[in-house]
Write a protein that holds these residues in place. Sequence first.
Motif, PDB file in Angstrom:
ATOM      1  N   LYS A   1       6.855 -13.293  11.304  1.00 42.99           N
ATOM      2  CA  LYS A   1       5.584 -13.555  10.597  1.00 42.99           C
ATOM      3  C   LYS A   1       4.554 -12.544  11.065  1.00 42.99           C
ATOM      4  N   PHE A   2       3.990 -11.826  10.112  1.00 47.10           N
ATOM      5  CA  PHE A   2       3.109 -10.718  10.482  1.00 47.10           C
ATOM      6  C   PHE A   2       1.794 -10.727   9.717  1.00 47.10           C
ATOM      7  N   LEU A   3       0.738 -10.444  10.468  1.00 50.19           N
ATOM      8  CA  LEU A   3      -0.551 -10.136   9.852  1.00 50.19           C
ATOM      9  C   LEU A   3      -0.650  -8.623   9.891  1.00 50.19           C
ATOM     10  N   ILE A   4      -0.770  -8.003   8.746  1.00 47.51           N
ATOM     11  CA  ILE A   4      -0.926  -6.552   8.718  1.00 47.51           C
ATOM     12  C   ILE A   4      -2.367  -6.260   8.350  1.00 47.51           C
ATOM     13  N   ASP A   5      -3.049  -5.637   9.301  1.00 44.25           N
ATOM     14  CA  ASP A   5      -4.491  -5.523   9.257  1.00 44.25           C
ATOM     15  C   ASP A   5      -4.893  -4.088   8.930  1.00 44.25           C
ATOM     16  N   GLY A   6      -5.816  -3.944   7.992  1.00 45.20           N
ATOM     17  CA  GLY A   6      -6.312  -2.610   7.669  1.00 45.20           C
ATOM     18  C   GLY A   6      -5.318  -1.785   6.867  1.00 45.20           C
ATOM     19  N   PHE A   7      -4.377  -2.448   6.244  1.00 43.53           N
ATOM     20  CA  PHE A   7      -3.376  -1.781   5.411  1.00 43.53           C
ATOM     21  C   PHE A   7      -2.910  -2.818   4.409  1.00 43.53           C
ATOM     22  N   PRO A   8      -2.653  -2.496   3.174  1.00 45.90           N
ATOM     23  CA  PRO A   8      -2.809  -1.188   2.538  1.00 45.90           C
ATOM     24  C   PRO A   8      -4.282  -0.849   2.298  1.00 45.90           C
ATOM     25  N   ARG A   9      -4.607   0.389   2.627  1.00 50.43           N
ATOM     26  CA  ARG A   9      -5.997   0.835   2.459  1.00 50.43           C
ATOM     27  C   ARG A   9      -6.278   1.215   1.021  1.00 50.43           C
ATOM     28  N   ASN A  10      -5.235   1.489   0.277  1.00 51.34           N
ATOM     29  CA  ASN A  10      -5.445   1.892  -1.123  1.00 51.34           C
ATOM     30  C   ASN A  10      -4.192   1.548  -1.926  1.00 51.34           C
ATOM     31  N   GLU A  11      -4.301   1.788  -3.202  1.00 58.30           N
ATOM     32  CA  GLU A  11      -3.248   1.398  -4.140  1.00 58.30           C
ATOM     33  C   GLU A  11      -1.935   2.137  -3.835  1.00 58.30           C
ATOM     34  N   GLU A  12      -2.060   3.387  -3.418  1.00 68.09           N
ATOM     35  CA  GLU A  12      -0.861   4.176  -3.114  1.00 68.09           C
ATOM     36  C   GLU A  12      -0.123   3.600  -1.904  1.00 68.09           C
ATOM     37  N   ASN A  13      -0.888   3.223  -0.850  1.00 65.70           N
ATOM     38  CA  ASN A  13      -0.309   2.538   0.324  1.00 65.70           C
ATOM     39  C   ASN A  13       0.471   1.311  -0.108  1.00 65.70           C
ATOM     40  N   ARG A  14      -0.153   0.540  -0.978  1.00 72.32           N
ATOM     41  CA  ARG A  14       0.419  -0.747  -1.388  1.00 72.32           C
ATOM     42  C   ARG A  14       1.750  -0.541  -2.101  1.00 72.32           C
ATOM     43  N   ALA A  15       1.747   0.358  -3.059  1.00 72.77           N
ATOM     44  CA  ALA A  15       2.964   0.604  -3.833  1.00 72.77           C
ATOM     45  C   ALA A  15       4.060   1.136  -2.912  1.00 72.77           C
ATOM     46  N   ALA A  16       3.684   2.024  -2.000  1.00 72.71           N
ATOM     47  CA  ALA A  16       4.672   2.602  -1.085  1.00 72.71           C
ATOM     48  C   ALA A  16       5.234   1.529  -0.156  1.00 72.71           C
ATOM     49  N   PHE A  17       4.375   0.632   0.332  1.00 71.45           N
ATOM     50  CA  PHE A  17       4.848  -0.411   1.253  1.00 71.45           C
ATOM     51  C   PHE A  17       5.913  -1.267   0.572  1.00 71.45           C
ATOM     52  N   GLU A  18       5.636  -1.692  -0.655  1.00 68.93           N
ATOM     53  CA  GLU A  18       6.601  -2.549  -1.352  1.00 68.93           C
ATOM     54  C   GLU A  18       7.876  -1.774  -1.677  1.00 68.93           C
ATOM     55  N   ALA A  19       7.717  -0.504  -2.018  1.00 65.65           N
ATOM     56  CA  ALA A  19       8.894   0.301  -2.366  1.00 65.65           C
ATOM     57  C   ALA A  19       9.764   0.548  -1.131  1.00 65.65           C
ATOM     58  N   VAL A  20       9.137   0.850  -0.003  1.00 64.50           N
ATOM     59  CA  VAL A  20       9.897   1.206   1.196  1.00 64.50           C
ATOM     60  C   VAL A  20      10.477  -0.033   1.875  1.00 64.50           C
ATOM     61  N   THR A  21       9.672  -1.067   2.044  1.00 63.30           N
ATOM     62  CA  THR A  21      10.136  -2.227   2.818  1.00 63.30           C
ATOM     63  C   THR A  21      10.822  -3.268   1.942  1.00 63.30           C
ATOM     64  N   LYS A  22      10.601  -3.194   0.638  1.00 57.35           N
ATOM     65  CA  LYS A  22      11.074  -4.214  -0.313  1.00 57.35           C
ATOM     66  C   LYS A  22      10.457  -5.592   0.009  1.00 57.35           C
ATOM     67  N   ILE A  23       9.305  -5.566   0.686  1.00 56.17           N
ATOM     68  CA  ILE A  23       8.637  -6.820   1.014  1.00 56.17           C
ATOM     69  C   ILE A  23       7.373  -6.931   0.184  1.00 56.17           C
ATOM     70  N   GLU A  24       7.200  -8.098  -0.422  1.00 58.10           N
ATOM     71  CA  GLU A  24       5.922  -8.384  -1.060  1.00 58.10           C
ATOM     72  C   GLU A  24       5.184  -9.344  -0.149  1.00 58.10           C
TER      73      GLU A  24
END
Length: 199
Positions: free
Chosen positions: A90-113
């Motif tokens: 269980k994780f709190l991820i703080d200060g990220f995603p800072r922008n839309e590109e971060n967000r899309a990349a996070f879901e694409a790379v980790t496959k986590i929503e």
Amino acid sequence: MGTAGDSEKKPTVVFVLGGPGSGKGTQCAKIVEHFGYTHLSAGDLLRAEIRSGSENGTMIQNMIKEGKIVPSEVTIKLLQKAMQDSGNDKFLIDGFPRNEENRAAFEAVTKIEPAFVLFFDCPEEEMERRILSRNQGREDDNIETIRKRFKVFLESSLPVVEYYESKGKVRKVDAAKPIDEVFEVVKAIFTPKDEKVAV
């Protein structure tokens, strides 16, 4: 049908967003204490990587020095490693995603929503007041800098909030209230519905 990989439970991720001075650090500490989350700050991870003196850290440092944005992939790799190393799910991820590109990349790379986005909504005047009153020391805390940080936060992070809002995943907290009142609201968000009955 299902490969062995499917049985792996994906970690629970909550994105924590809020402008400078919205009190999210304080609230994250309380969530960790009460709900057993691991708090990961993207900024802290980048700074730790720089301090480690690794090749990756040197690259990050040079990018920051040149005023470049650290690529999403770099931050996401650090987050992924920290998640694996923590042994928690269980994780709190703080200060990220800072922008839309971060967000899309996070879901694409980790496959986590993310399970949801915890958004500390705080009026600019209140953030200014807090930052100015708490820091007589930090040189980046004059009013112009604060306003600039706030503007950057709004321009880059609000699209992320809006994206998740469209998916019904934003839990907005009025962060202008006193710490304890804010945490009451936060607590209610993190408490599973079926546990609320037991008073």
